[in-house]
Design a protein around this motif. Sequence first.
Motif, PDB file in Angstrom:
ATOM      1  N   ARG A   1       7.023  37.343  48.249  1.00  0.00           N
ATOM      2  CA  ARG A   1       6.876  35.885  48.155  1.00  0.00           C
ATOM      3  C   ARG A   1       7.809  35.182  49.133  1.00  0.00           C
ATOM      4  N   MET A   2       9.051  35.668  49.235  1.00  0.00           N
ATOM      5  CA  MET A   2      10.021  35.057  50.155  1.00  0.00           C
ATOM      6  C   MET A   2       9.531  35.169  51.600  1.00  0.00           C
ATOM      7  N   LEU A   3       8.979  36.341  51.960  1.00  0.00           N
ATOM      8  CA  LEU A   3       8.455  36.538  53.312  1.00  0.00           C
ATOM      9  C   LEU A   3       7.260  35.621  53.558  1.00  0.00           C
ATOM     10  N   LEU A   4       6.418  35.452  52.538  1.00  0.00           N
ATOM     11  CA  LEU A   4       5.262  34.572  52.661  1.00  0.00           C
ATOM     12  C   LEU A   4       5.690  33.125  52.883  1.00  0.00           C
ATOM     13  N   TYR A   5       6.644  32.646  52.074  1.00  0.00           N
ATOM     14  CA  TYR A   5       7.132  31.267  52.222  1.00  0.00           C
ATOM     15  C   TYR A   5       7.774  31.058  53.590  1.00  0.00           C
ATOM     16  N   LEU A   6       8.518  32.075  54.054  1.00  0.00           N
ATOM     17  CA  LEU A   6       9.227  31.945  55.331  1.00  0.00           C
ATOM     18  C   LEU A   6       8.245  31.832  56.494  1.00  0.00           C
ATOM     19  N   THR A   7       7.202  32.676  56.494  1.00  0.00           N
ATOM     20  CA  THR A   7       6.294  32.725  57.644  1.00  0.00           C
ATOM     21  C   THR A   7       5.193  31.672  57.586  1.00  0.00           C
ATOM     22  N   VAL A   8       4.789  31.275  56.378  1.00  0.00           N
ATOM     23  CA  VAL A   8       3.667  30.342  56.242  1.00  0.00           C
ATOM     24  C   VAL A   8       4.121  28.905  56.070  1.00  0.00           C
ATOM     25  N   ILE A   9       5.293  28.694  55.458  1.00  0.00           N
ATOM     26  CA  ILE A   9       5.732  27.335  55.161  1.00  0.00           C
ATOM     27  C   ILE A   9       6.970  26.942  55.961  1.00  0.00           C
ATOM     28  N   VAL A  10       8.046  27.721  55.847  1.00  0.00           N
ATOM     29  CA  VAL A  10       9.338  27.320  56.426  1.00  0.00           C
ATOM     30  C   VAL A  10       9.278  27.237  57.944  1.00  0.00           C
ATOM     31  N   LEU A  11       8.861  28.330  58.611  1.00  0.00           N
ATOM     32  CA  LEU A  11       8.856  28.332  60.084  1.00  0.00           C
ATOM     33  C   LEU A  11       7.865  27.324  60.659  1.00  0.00           C
ATOM     34  N   PRO A  12       6.588  27.320  60.225  1.00  0.00           N
ATOM     35  CA  PRO A  12       5.684  26.288  60.756  1.00  0.00           C
ATOM     36  C   PRO A  12       6.143  24.872  60.415  1.00  0.00           C
ATOM     37  N   GLY A  13       6.694  24.693  59.200  1.00  0.00           N
ATOM     38  CA  GLY A  13       7.186  23.379  58.819  1.00  0.00           C
ATOM     39  C   GLY A  13       8.335  22.913  59.694  1.00  0.00           C
ATOM     40  N   SER A  14       9.236  23.840  60.052  1.00  0.00           N
ATOM     41  CA  SER A  14      10.365  23.495  60.923  1.00  0.00           C
ATOM     42  C   SER A  14       9.873  23.034  62.286  1.00  0.00           C
ATOM     43  N   VAL A  15       8.870  23.756  62.820  1.00  0.00           N
ATOM     44  CA  VAL A  15       8.318  23.371  64.128  1.00  0.00           C
ATOM     45  C   VAL A  15       7.650  22.001  64.029  1.00  0.00           C
ATOM     46  N   LEU A  16       6.909  21.749  62.942  1.00  0.00           N
ATOM     47  CA  LEU A  16       6.233  20.466  62.772  1.00  0.00           C
ATOM     48  C   LEU A  16       7.235  19.316  62.663  1.00  0.00           C
ATOM     49  N   ILE A  17       8.295  19.526  61.878  1.00  0.00           N
ATOM     50  CA  ILE A  17       9.322  18.484  61.721  1.00  0.00           C
ATOM     51  C   ILE A  17      10.018  18.209  63.042  1.00  0.00           C
ATOM     52  N   ALA A  18      10.324  19.290  63.785  1.00  0.00           N
ATOM     53  CA  ALA A  18      10.980  19.120  65.086  1.00  0.00           C
ATOM     54  C   ALA A  18      10.077  18.333  66.036  1.00  0.00           C
ATOM     55  N   GLY A  19       8.772  18.624  66.022  1.00  0.00           N
ATOM     56  CA  GLY A  19       7.843  17.919  66.895  1.00  0.00           C
ATOM     57  C   GLY A  19       7.725  16.438  66.544  1.00  0.00           C
ATOM     58  N   ILE A  20       7.656  16.139  65.228  1.00  0.00           N
ATOM     59  CA  ILE A  20       7.573  14.733  64.796  1.00  0.00           C
ATOM     60  C   ILE A  20       8.837  13.986  65.184  1.00  0.00           C
ATOM     61  N   THR A  21      10.003  14.660  65.045  1.00  0.00           N
ATOM     62  CA  THR A  21      11.274  14.018  65.399  1.00  0.00           C
ATOM     63  C   THR A  21      11.326  13.665  66.877  1.00  0.00           C
ATOM     64  N   VAL A  22      10.938  14.603  67.738  1.00  0.00           N
ATOM     65  CA  VAL A  22      10.952  14.360  69.188  1.00  0.00           C
ATOM     66  C   VAL A  22       9.969  13.252  69.547  1.00  0.00           C
ATOM     67  N   TRP A  23       8.785  13.292  68.950  1.00  0.00           N
ATOM     68  CA  TRP A  23       7.773  12.271  69.242  1.00  0.00           C
ATOM     69  C   TRP A  23       8.260  10.887  68.817  1.00  0.00           C
ATOM     70  N   THR A  24       8.929  10.792  67.655  1.00  0.00           N
ATOM     71  CA  THR A  24       9.442   9.503  67.167  1.00  0.00           C
ATOM     72  C   THR A  24      10.499   8.949  68.102  1.00  0.00           C
ATOM     73  N   ARG A  25      11.435   9.786  68.563  1.00  0.00           N
ATOM     74  CA  ARG A  25      12.492   9.330  69.463  1.00  0.00           C
ATOM     75  C   ARG A  25      11.920   8.840  70.797  1.00  0.00           C
ATOM     76  N   ARG A  26      10.898   9.517  71.286  1.00  0.00           N
ATOM     77  CA  ARG A  26      10.312   9.098  72.553  1.00  0.00           C
ATOM     78  C   ARG A  26       9.583   7.757  72.397  1.00  0.00           C
ATOM     79  N   ARG A  27       9.028   7.505  71.225  1.00  0.00           N
ATOM     80  CA  ARG A  27       8.353   6.224  70.973  1.00  0.00           C
ATOM     81  C   ARG A  27       9.333   5.062  71.032  1.00  0.00           C
ATOM     82  N   ARG A  28      10.565   5.353  70.606  1.00  0.00           N
ATOM     83  CA  ARG A  28      11.573   4.294  70.645  1.00  0.00           C
ATOM     84  C   ARG A  28      12.006   3.995  72.082  1.00  0.00           C
TER      85      ARG A  28
END
Length: 526
Positions: A499-526
């Motif tokens: 379960r831990m491996l599943l959460y890490l590969t399916v939720i945590v890692l993709p979620g981290s990339v998505l959050i990082a992308g939204i953060t960069v996009w928001t800063r550039r909009r400003r």
Amino acid sequence: MKRLLQKFDTLGLLLLVAAAIYYSVTNLWDKWSLGLAIAGGVFILVGLVANYQQILASLGKRSTKYATNYVVSVVLVVALVSGVNFIGKRHPRRLDLTSTGRFTLAPQTTQILQKLNKTLDIKAFFPGGDYPPLKELLVEYQTRSGHVRYEFIDPDRQPALAKQFDVSTYGTFSNPFTGTQMKFGTVVLVAGDRREKIEKRSEEVREEDLTNAIIKVLRTEMKKVYFIEGHGEKSPEDTERKGCSEAKKGLESQGFRVETTNLASQAKVPDDAKVAVMAGPTTAPFEQEMQFVNGFLNRGGGFLLMVDPAPAPGLEGFLKSWGVQVDNDVVLDVSGAGRLMGAGPQIPLVLRYESHKITDRFKAMTFFPLARSVGPSKETVSGITVESLFKSNANSWGETDLRGAEASFDEKKDLKGPLSLAVAVTKEVKPATEKEPAVKARMVVVGDSDFAANGYLQQGNGNLFLNMVSWLAQEEDLISIRPKSPEDRRVLLSQSQQRMLLYLTVIVLPGSVLIAGITVWTRRRR
């Protein structure tokens, strides 16, 4: 018509490329690849003849000189790359990073291939005429010896050839772990007029299988190993933990024939015996029986004697005449090494070996449950050489009080380690002549028989036992570290870890990339 002939050089070049591609795919230089190459050469020659006037007219032009320099440069680069590739093909170097050396040939395999002095043809009959895992292994064998040739054959497309070599075992099977479809087939080794066949139905052909088959097909005679019985010895037919059926299996894989004999009923060691084995007698043999063994040794035979601590007989009288001393003790190892085997100090562990043919380049760990010390006697016997093969470590001793409930080292009674656990004995029984080499008696005495039993015949112990028999049979070419079976190194995870491996590969890692992308996009909009 002339214009058509002028195009032949291009067609010839295409045919040569096709021949090269065909050869690289099939690894066969047959009539098809040879026909394409010859046709390509002929077409190129016809094209050059048809275009010779244009070729002569263009030689004086400046553009032709530049083009010539360009073509020469390309040819030199291609020649250089081809040369490097050729050298790499003939002398490959690979880096094996696996912990078990899975992709490195065993020393015994390399040793046998280097001493191969005649052509060895390996014919692999597999569905479709190919099997990459085996082909990769055969390439390694061919690299080590130029005498090795291999060929993959589809038995469905070449039924006559399959019938000639009596091949009927081939097909596919499902891997029980992955569910993938895998091929199985028959490998036939041919050396002169001798053949050896490897048939696998539900597993791959391994290096161990190939090397053992090479040993058998190259052996000119079937040497016999007799296990002596009648005194409570371990039997090569016994498949239980205390039996020696695995030792028999290992000997047969090396091309020996294993049988049993009773000295009392036969009144001699069989005439066709090359090696006799007495594996842990529990009752003392008759004196006359040991005289039969003496006669066998004096004919140039090999004798492997494994004696256990008391109350088992030590055969002191017989061994004294051969310059060997057997102590009445039990070797105890208090270094803690026995814990590796889930046991106490009664299992001495051996990591270092003396210099001898049997232990040459031998580095594997071996262990000897309930062993007694065996070494050269203090009084030497003329004409006999006795050498220790290996010893217990410094944190060991020979316990002489075998009746006590507890053991402790007594300087006055016990034997201080390191103690010899096995010896090799050599005696020249017939001097060499101009026509024949010297005839020598050979004997190995080990202070334990359990090390060769089914329950303890692991990789190290098994190799050591086979090395002893090979030396006694005067088959020094077989003395080495043998190929080992691949280990099952699967990673087993618990439900929570999955379960831990599943959460890490399916939720945590993709979620981290998505959050990082939204953060960069928001800063550039400003």
